[in-house]
Design a protein around this motif. Structure first.
Motif, mmCIF file in Angstrom:
data_model
loop_
_atom_site.group_PDB
_atom_site.id
_atom_site.type_symbol
_atom_site.label_atom_id
_atom_site.label_comp_id
_atom_site.label_asym_id
_atom_site.label_seq_id
_atom_site.Cartn_x
_atom_site.Cartn_y
_atom_site.Cartn_z
ATOM 1 N N PHE A 119 0.922 -1.245 0.068
ATOM 2 C CA PHE A 119 -0.067 0.174 0.063
ATOM 3 C C PHE A 119 0.951 1.055 0.118
ATOM 4 N N THR A 120 0.629 2.024 -1.005
ATOM 5 C CA THR A 120 1.354 3.471 -0.788
ATOM 6 C C THR A 120 0.760 4.455 0.137
ATOM 7 N N SER A 121 -0.447 4.213 0.549
ATOM 8 C CA SER A 121 -1.154 5.179 1.705
ATOM 9 C C SER A 121 -2.117 4.145 2.236
ATOM 10 N N ILE A 122 -2.476 4.346 3.624
ATOM 11 C CA ILE A 122 -3.571 3.651 4.290
ATOM 12 C C ILE A 122 -3.952 4.292 5.538
ATOM 13 N N LYS A 123 -5.199 4.877 5.618
ATOM 14 C CA LYS A 123 -5.463 5.764 6.788
ATOM 15 C C LYS A 123 -6.624 4.862 7.207
ATOM 16 N N ALA A 124 -6.784 5.205 8.660
ATOM 17 C CA ALA A 124 -7.870 4.579 9.458
ATOM 18 C C ALA A 124 -8.760 5.957 10.070
ATOM 19 N N TYR A 125 -9.930 6.104 9.803
ATOM 20 C CA TYR A 125 -10.540 7.311 10.133
ATOM 21 C C TYR A 125 -11.745 6.659 11.186
ATOM 22 N N ARG A 126 -11.261 7.032 12.533
ATOM 23 C CA ARG A 126 -12.060 6.445 13.751
ATOM 24 C C ARG A 126 -13.466 6.925 13.772
ATOM 25 N N ASN A 127 -13.539 8.125 13.699
ATOM 26 C CA ASN A 127 -14.972 8.819 13.799
ATOM 27 C C ASN A 127 -15.862 8.316 12.509
ATOM 28 N N LYS A 128 -15.498 8.403 11.165
ATOM 29 C CA LYS A 128 -15.916 8.116 10.141
ATOM 30 C C LYS A 128 -16.052 6.522 9.967
ATOM 31 N N GLN A 129 -15.152 5.833 10.657
ATOM 32 C CA GLN A 129 -15.079 4.404 10.212
ATOM 33 C C GLN A 129 -14.957 3.977 8.860
ATOM 34 N N ILE A 130 -13.936 4.720 8.489
ATOM 35 C CA ILE A 130 -13.552 4.300 7.238
ATOM 36 C C ILE A 130 -12.053 4.145 6.993
ATOM 37 N N LEU A 131 -11.780 2.899 6.085
ATOM 38 C CA LEU A 131 -10.399 2.799 5.800
ATOM 39 C C LEU A 131 -10.019 3.271 4.305
ATOM 40 N N SER A 132 -9.171 4.195 4.489
ATOM 41 C CA SER A 132 -8.789 4.942 3.009
ATOM 42 C C SER A 132 -7.382 4.363 2.604
ATOM 43 N N LEU A 133 -7.473 3.921 1.526
ATOM 44 C CA LEU A 133 -6.173 3.536 1.060
ATOM 45 C C LEU A 133 -5.948 3.532 -0.356
ATOM 46 N N GLU A 134 -4.498 3.448 -0.681
ATOM 47 C CA GLU A 134 -4.207 3.421 -2.023
ATOM 48 C C GLU A 134 -3.051 2.039 -2.290
ATOM 49 N N VAL A 135 -3.264 1.507 -3.546
ATOM 50 C CA VAL A 135 -2.702 0.415 -3.664
ATOM 51 C C VAL A 135 -1.223 0.592 -4.723
ATOM 52 N N ASN A 136 -0.054 -0.047 -4.480
ATOM 53 C CA ASN A 136 0.972 0.084 -5.451
ATOM 54 C C ASN A 136 0.486 -0.568 -6.587
ATOM 55 N N LYS A 137 1.013 0.266 -7.752
ATOM 56 C CA LYS A 137 0.780 -0.194 -9.240
ATOM 57 C C LYS A 137 1.003 -1.799 -9.321
ATOM 58 N N LYS A 138 2.412 -1.957 -8.804
ATOM 59 C CA LYS A 138 2.987 -3.298 -8.859
ATOM 60 C C LYS A 138 2.123 -4.477 -8.034
ATOM 61 N N ALA A 139 1.537 -4.051 -6.909
ATOM 62 C CA ALA A 139 0.928 -4.900 -5.922
ATOM 63 C C ALA A 139 -0.625 -5.226 -6.959
ATOM 64 N N LYS A 140 -0.960 -4.481 -7.580
ATOM 65 C CA LYS A 140 -2.112 -4.691 -8.359
ATOM 66 C C LYS A 140 -1.990 -5.628 -9.631
ATOM 67 N N GLU A 141 -0.702 -5.631 -9.787
ATOM 68 C CA GLU A 141 -0.588 -6.913 -10.824
ATOM 69 C C GLU A 141 -0.805 -8.102 -10.282
ATOM 70 N N PHE A 142 -0.578 -8.334 -8.740
ATOM 71 C CA PHE A 142 -0.974 -9.537 -8.263
ATOM 72 C C PHE A 142 -2.133 -9.878 -8.097
ATOM 73 N N LEU A 143 -3.060 -8.812 -7.917
ATOM 74 C CA LEU A 143 -4.655 -8.905 -7.745
ATOM 75 C C LEU A 143 -5.427 -8.904 -9.261
ATOM 76 N N PHE A 144 -4.702 -8.616 -9.970
ATOM 77 C CA PHE A 144 -5.513 -8.646 -11.362
ATOM 78 C C PHE A 144 -4.731 -9.614 -12.385
ATOM 79 N N SER A 145 -4.053 -10.673 -12.001
ATOM 80 C CA SER A 145 -3.472 -11.496 -12.821
ATOM 81 C C SER A 145 -4.306 -12.300 -13.633
ATOM 82 N N PHE A 146 -4.113 -12.450 -14.918
ATOM 83 C CA PHE A 146 -5.193 -13.386 -15.645
ATOM 84 C C PHE A 146 -4.281 -14.851 -15.828
ATOM 85 N N SER A 147 -3.140 -15.014 -15.329
ATOM 86 C CA SER A 147 -2.438 -16.377 -15.630
ATOM 87 C C SER A 147 -1.755 -16.734 -14.468
ATOM 88 N N ARG A 148 -1.762 -18.025 -14.075
ATOM 89 C CA ARG A 148 -1.279 -18.865 -13.147
ATOM 90 C C ARG A 148 -1.694 -18.073 -11.802
#
Length: 255
Positions: A119-148
Motif C-alpha cells: 500500500f502506498t497509503s493507508i489511513k483509518a478514520y476512527r469517527n467516520k469508521q472508514i479505511l482509506s487506501l491506495e495500492v501500489n501499481k505493482k501490487a495490483k499486478e498480483f490482484l488482477f493477474s489473468f494467468s497462473r
C-alpha cells in the motif's frame, strides 16, 4: 456480514441486502513473494484478504474507501465488541505498513533486489469508521493477474482459526494441481527457509515451538473438513538438522 443499503420506493423504505459471495483470486506469485510481519494475527490476515477483495471490486479507482463494517463481511460470526474491533483495525494499519513485495530483477548489467510496499497509503478514520487506501501499481499486478492464479472463498478462509493454518491453506490451494500418488495423496516439499518465510514464523521459534504452534494445530484444523488430510514430515540432513518440511495432503474432498 451482509452489506445493507436503503432505497426509497413508493414513499416506503425498502431494505436491500446484498450478500457478498467472497470469491477471491490473485496471482500465485503473491503467495510466494509477499512478506507479512511476524506480528500478524489471524484477524489481520482476515482483514488483509478482505481488503484485497474490495480492491478488486473497485478496480478502476486508485483511491479506495472501505467502511469498517465491510471488514466483517466474511467473518463466521457477528462482531459483538465493535470498539475492540475498531481498535484492531487501527493496529492493523500500523502492521500493514510492513507488508511488502520482495522482488529480484536481473539484467545483463545488474541484479537488483528490493522491496515495494503493498500500500502506498493507508489511513483509518476512527469517527467516520472508514479505511482509506491506495495500492501500489505493482501490487495490483498480483490482484488482477489473468494467468497462473489461485482462488478461494473468504467465508471459508475467515473460518480458519489459526494464522498458520491460514497460510498453509493458501499454499495448498495454490499447489492443488500437484499430481496425486497411488494413495490419492499429494506432496509438497519446502526448504526450511521457504517454510519459515512463507508462514512468517518468528526467528526465535525452535523446532519444538514449530511443532507445537504450527505443525500440530495446522494439521488438526485443516484435516477437519478443509481437506481430507494434512500432515507434515520433517526432512533431515546427515548431521540431523532439519533441512525441509514436506506437506502431505489429500484434497479430493474439494471441488
Amino acid at each position: 456480514m451482509p452489506n445493507i443499503t436503503l432505497g426509497f420506493r413508493f414513499k416506503e423504505f425498502i431494505m436491500k441486502i446484498e450478500v457478498e459471495k467472497g470469491d477471491l483470486s490473485y496471482a500465485n506469485e503473491m503467495n510466494m513473494t509477499l512478506s507479512f510481519p511476524e506480528s500478524f494475527t489471524a484477524s489481520d490476515f482476515n482483514m488483509f484478504f478482505t481488503i484485497c477483495y474490495f480492491i478488486k471490486k473497485d478496480r478502476f479507482n486508485d483511491k479506495i474507501e472501505i467502511p469498517f463494517s465491510a471488514l466483517e463481511s466474511f467473518l463466521p460470526s457477528k462482531i459483538k465488541n465493535k470498539k475492540r474491533f475498531h481498535e484492531d483495525i487501527v493496529k492493523f494499519v500500523d502492521k500493514i505498513k510492513l507488508i511488502s513485495k520482495i522482488y529480484t530483477i536481473k539484467t545483463i548489467e545488474e541484479e537488483v533486489y528490493g522491496l515495494d510496499a503493498f500500500f502506498t497509503s493507508i489511513k483509518a478514520y476512527r469517527n467516520k469508521q472508514i479505511l482509506s487506501l491506495e495500492v501500489n501499481k505493482k501490487a495490483k499486478e498480483f490482484l488482477f493477474s489473468f494467468s497462473r492464479y489461485l482462488y478461494f472463498n473468504l467465508h471459508e478462509f475467515c473460518g480458519i482459526k489459526s494464522k498458520y493454518s491460514k497460510s498453509v491453506f493458501r499454499i495448498l490451494i495454490q499447489f492443488k494441481n500437484v499430481k496425486s500418488n497411488f494413495k490419492g495423496e499429494k506432496e509438497l516439499t519446502l526448504t526450511k527457509k521457504q517454510f519459515r518465510d512463507l508462514l512468517s514464523i518468528p526467528k526465535k521459534y525452535k523446532p519444538a515451538h514449530i511443532d507445537q504452534k504450527v505443525l500440530k494445530p495446522s494439521s488438526s484444523e485443516l484435516s477437519d473438513g478443509y481437506f481430507n488430510k494434512v500432515d507434515f514430515v520433517k526432512e533431515f540432513s546427515d548431521s540431523n538438522d532439519i533441512i525441509a518440511y514436506k506437506i502431505i495432503f489429500d484434497d479430493s474432498n474439494r471441488k
